[in-house]
Scaffold this motif. Structure first.
Motif, PDB file in Angstrom:
ATOM      1  N   MET A   5       0.840  -1.209   0.000  1.00  0.00           N
ATOM      2  CA  MET A   5       0.000   0.000   0.000  1.00  0.00           C
ATOM      3  C   MET A   5       0.868   1.249   0.000  1.00  0.00           C
ATOM      4  SD  MET A   5      -3.231  -0.654  -0.154  1.00  0.00           S
ATOM      5  CE  MET A   5      -4.069   0.721   0.583  1.00  0.00           C
ATOM      6  N   LEU A   6       1.952   1.232   0.787  1.00  0.00           N
ATOM      7  CA  LEU A   6       2.852   2.388   0.826  1.00  0.00           C
ATOM      8  C   LEU A   6       3.531   2.605  -0.523  1.00  0.00           C
ATOM      9  CD1 LEU A   6       4.501   2.027   4.348  1.00  0.00           C
ATOM     10  CD2 LEU A   6       2.927   3.804   3.596  1.00  0.00           C
ATOM     11  N   ARG A   7       3.920   1.532  -1.196  1.00  0.00           N
ATOM     12  CA  ARG A   7       4.526   1.668  -2.508  1.00  0.00           C
ATOM     13  C   ARG A   7       3.553   2.258  -3.518  1.00  0.00           C
ATOM     14  NH1 ARG A   7       6.936  -4.132  -3.148  1.00  0.00           N
ATOM     15  NH2 ARG A   7       5.874  -4.309  -1.227  1.00  0.00           N
ATOM     16  N   ARG A   8       2.307   1.809  -3.478  1.00  0.00           N
ATOM     17  CA  ARG A   8       1.295   2.346  -4.397  1.00  0.00           C
ATOM     18  C   ARG A   8       1.063   3.836  -4.162  1.00  0.00           C
ATOM     19  NH1 ARG A   8      -3.288  -2.390  -4.301  1.00  0.00           N
ATOM     20  NH2 ARG A   8      -2.040  -3.964  -5.363  1.00  0.00           N
ATOM     21  N   VAL A   9       0.971   4.204  -2.904  1.00  0.00           N
ATOM     22  CA  VAL A   9       0.768   5.614  -2.565  1.00  0.00           C
ATOM     23  C   VAL A   9       1.970   6.437  -3.027  1.00  0.00           C
ATOM     24  CG1 VAL A   9       0.557   7.229  -0.627  1.00  0.00           C
ATOM     25  CG2 VAL A   9      -0.829   5.160  -0.677  1.00  0.00           C
ATOM     26  N   GLY A  10       3.194   5.890  -2.864  1.00  0.00           N
ATOM     27  CA  GLY A  10       4.392   6.583  -3.308  1.00  0.00           C
ATOM     28  C   GLY A  10       4.401   6.794  -4.813  1.00  0.00           C
ATOM     29  N   ARG A  11       3.977   5.763  -5.575  1.00  0.00           N
ATOM     30  CA  ARG A  11       3.909   5.889  -7.028  1.00  0.00           C
ATOM     31  C   ARG A  11       2.882   6.937  -7.455  1.00  0.00           C
ATOM     32  NH1 ARG A  11       2.868   0.189  -8.037  1.00  0.00           N
ATOM     33  NH2 ARG A  11       4.654  -0.791  -7.102  1.00  0.00           N
ATOM     34  N   ILE A  12       1.752   6.951  -6.794  1.00  0.00           N
ATOM     35  CA  ILE A  12       0.702   7.926  -7.128  1.00  0.00           C
ATOM     36  C   ILE A  12       1.191   9.348  -6.862  1.00  0.00           C
ATOM     37  CG2 ILE A  12      -1.603   8.757  -6.463  1.00  0.00           C
ATOM     38  CD1 ILE A  12      -2.331   5.776  -6.014  1.00  0.00           C
ATOM     39  N   LEU A  13       1.876   9.547  -5.733  1.00  0.00           N
ATOM     40  CA  LEU A  13       2.407  10.879  -5.414  1.00  0.00           C
ATOM     41  C   LEU A  13       3.457  11.301  -6.444  1.00  0.00           C
ATOM     42  CD1 LEU A  13       2.681  10.728  -1.521  1.00  0.00           C
ATOM     43  CD2 LEU A  13       1.052  12.033  -2.890  1.00  0.00           C
ATOM     44  N   LYS A  14       4.276  10.407  -6.882  1.00  0.00           N
ATOM     45  CA  LYS A  14       5.294  10.722  -7.887  1.00  0.00           C
ATOM     46  C   LYS A  14       4.640  11.134  -9.201  1.00  0.00           C
ATOM     47  CE  LYS A  14       9.713  10.578  -8.866  1.00  0.00           C
ATOM     48  NZ  LYS A  14      10.656  11.439  -8.199  1.00  0.00           N
ATOM     49  N   GLN A  15       3.574  10.430  -9.610  1.00  0.00           N
ATOM     50  CA  GLN A  15       2.863  10.780 -10.841  1.00  0.00           C
ATOM     51  C   GLN A  15       2.204  12.158 -10.728  1.00  0.00           C
ATOM     52  OE1 GLN A  15       0.177   7.544 -11.500  1.00  0.00           O
ATOM     53  NE2 GLN A  15       1.771   6.184 -12.346  1.00  0.00           N
ATOM     54  N   ILE A  16       1.631  12.445  -9.564  1.00  0.00           N
ATOM     55  CA  ILE A  16       1.013  13.751  -9.356  1.00  0.00           C
ATOM     56  C   ILE A  16       2.071  14.847  -9.430  1.00  0.00           C
ATOM     57  CG2 ILE A  16      -0.158  15.208  -7.641  1.00  0.00           C
ATOM     58  CD1 ILE A  16      -1.663  12.660  -6.766  1.00  0.00           C
ATOM     59  N   GLU A  17       3.238  14.607  -8.834  1.00  0.00           N
ATOM     60  CA  GLU A  17       4.327  15.585  -8.880  1.00  0.00           C
ATOM     61  C   GLU A  17       4.769  15.850 -10.323  1.00  0.00           C
ATOM     62  OE1 GLU A  17       8.954  15.814  -7.386  1.00  0.00           O
ATOM     63  OE2 GLU A  17       7.550  14.562  -6.275  1.00  0.00           O
ATOM     64  N   ASN A  18       4.861  14.819 -11.148  1.00  0.00           N
ATOM     65  CA  ASN A  18       5.241  14.991 -12.548  1.00  0.00           C
ATOM     66  C   ASN A  18       4.186  15.776 -13.326  1.00  0.00           C
ATOM     67  OD1 ASN A  18       7.580  13.571 -12.130  1.00  0.00           O
ATOM     68  ND2 ASN A  18       6.726  11.619 -12.850  1.00  0.00           N
ATOM     69  N   ILE A  19       2.914  15.543 -13.034  1.00  0.00           N
ATOM     70  CA  ILE A  19       1.833  16.286 -13.706  1.00  0.00           C
ATOM     71  C   ILE A  19       1.927  17.770 -13.368  1.00  0.00           C
ATOM     72  CG2 ILE A  19      -0.674  16.623 -13.756  1.00  0.00           C
ATOM     73  CD1 ILE A  19      -0.899  13.551 -13.461  1.00  0.00           C
TER      74      ILE A  19
END
Length: 193
Positions: A5-19
């Motif tokens: 779950m922590l890895r998924r949340v980390g990936r989502i935050l990284k994608q939001i940062e790139n957007i």
């Protein structure tokens, strides 16, 4: 479970940062990584020409580990477990007593036949060489030549093995098994009631 779950949340935050980085003018990836220098005398090959050869297709990205291979082979206890089952198609050979699989030859008996065949082939090659043979070749063992009349051996190349025939090697194995077609046209039925 918590780690995934922590890895998924980390990936989502990284994608939001790139957007957000793309939206506010900063490009992702940086422009310095996007610049490609092409010399003037280079041939005009596109990336599609390289892909047409097909050497990049269907290549695994990484090696399959021993654990993965064994879990695919035997299963995984918590997921799908492939039990090791005993073989139930084993039979006992009538001649030698060794075990063998059903619908297969007995390996012990076959090894004896193979060594005897190799011995026959080596004596044939010593006698005849590698020249083509136009006559029928007959392989006999010690003491078998006197059993047949002299006319039987005419027109045949006789090769004699310097040992006695093994007890399991029948004489009729070397006889021709084809039956000549009958000359008569009528066949009468037998044993009618």
């Amino acid at each position: 479970m918590a780690a995934s779950m922590l890895r998924r949340v980390g990936r989502i935050l990284k994608q939001i940062e790139n957007i957000f980085a793309l939206a506010f003018g900063r490009q992702f990836p940086p422009q310095s990584l996007c610049v490609v220098a092409v010399p003037t005398n280079a041939t005009n090959k596109t990336s599609l020409d390289v892909l047409d050869n097909g050497f990049l297709w269907a290549v695994p990205r990484s090696r399959r580990s021993v654990e993965k291979r064994l879990s695919r082979k035997f299963g995984y206890p918590e997921y799908v477990y492939k039990l090791l089952l005993p073989k139930r198609n084993l039979l006992v050979c009538n001649t030698c007593g060794h075990h063998y699989e059903a619908n297969h030859l007995c390996p012990h008996c076959y090894a004896k036949v193979r060594t005897e065949t190799e011995a026959m082939q080596s004596t044939i090659q010593k006698e005849l060489g590698l020249n083509p043979v136009e006559q029928e070749v007959v392989v006999i063992y010690e003491g078998e030549k006197v059993e047949q009349p002299a006319e039987f051996w005419k027109g045949k190349r006789v090769i004699e093995m310097k040992k006695e025939r093994p007890s399991w090697f029948s004489k009729n194995l070397l006889e021709k098994s084809t039956v000549q077609p009958s000359s008569g046209g009528d066949v009468k039925p037998t044993e009618l009631a």
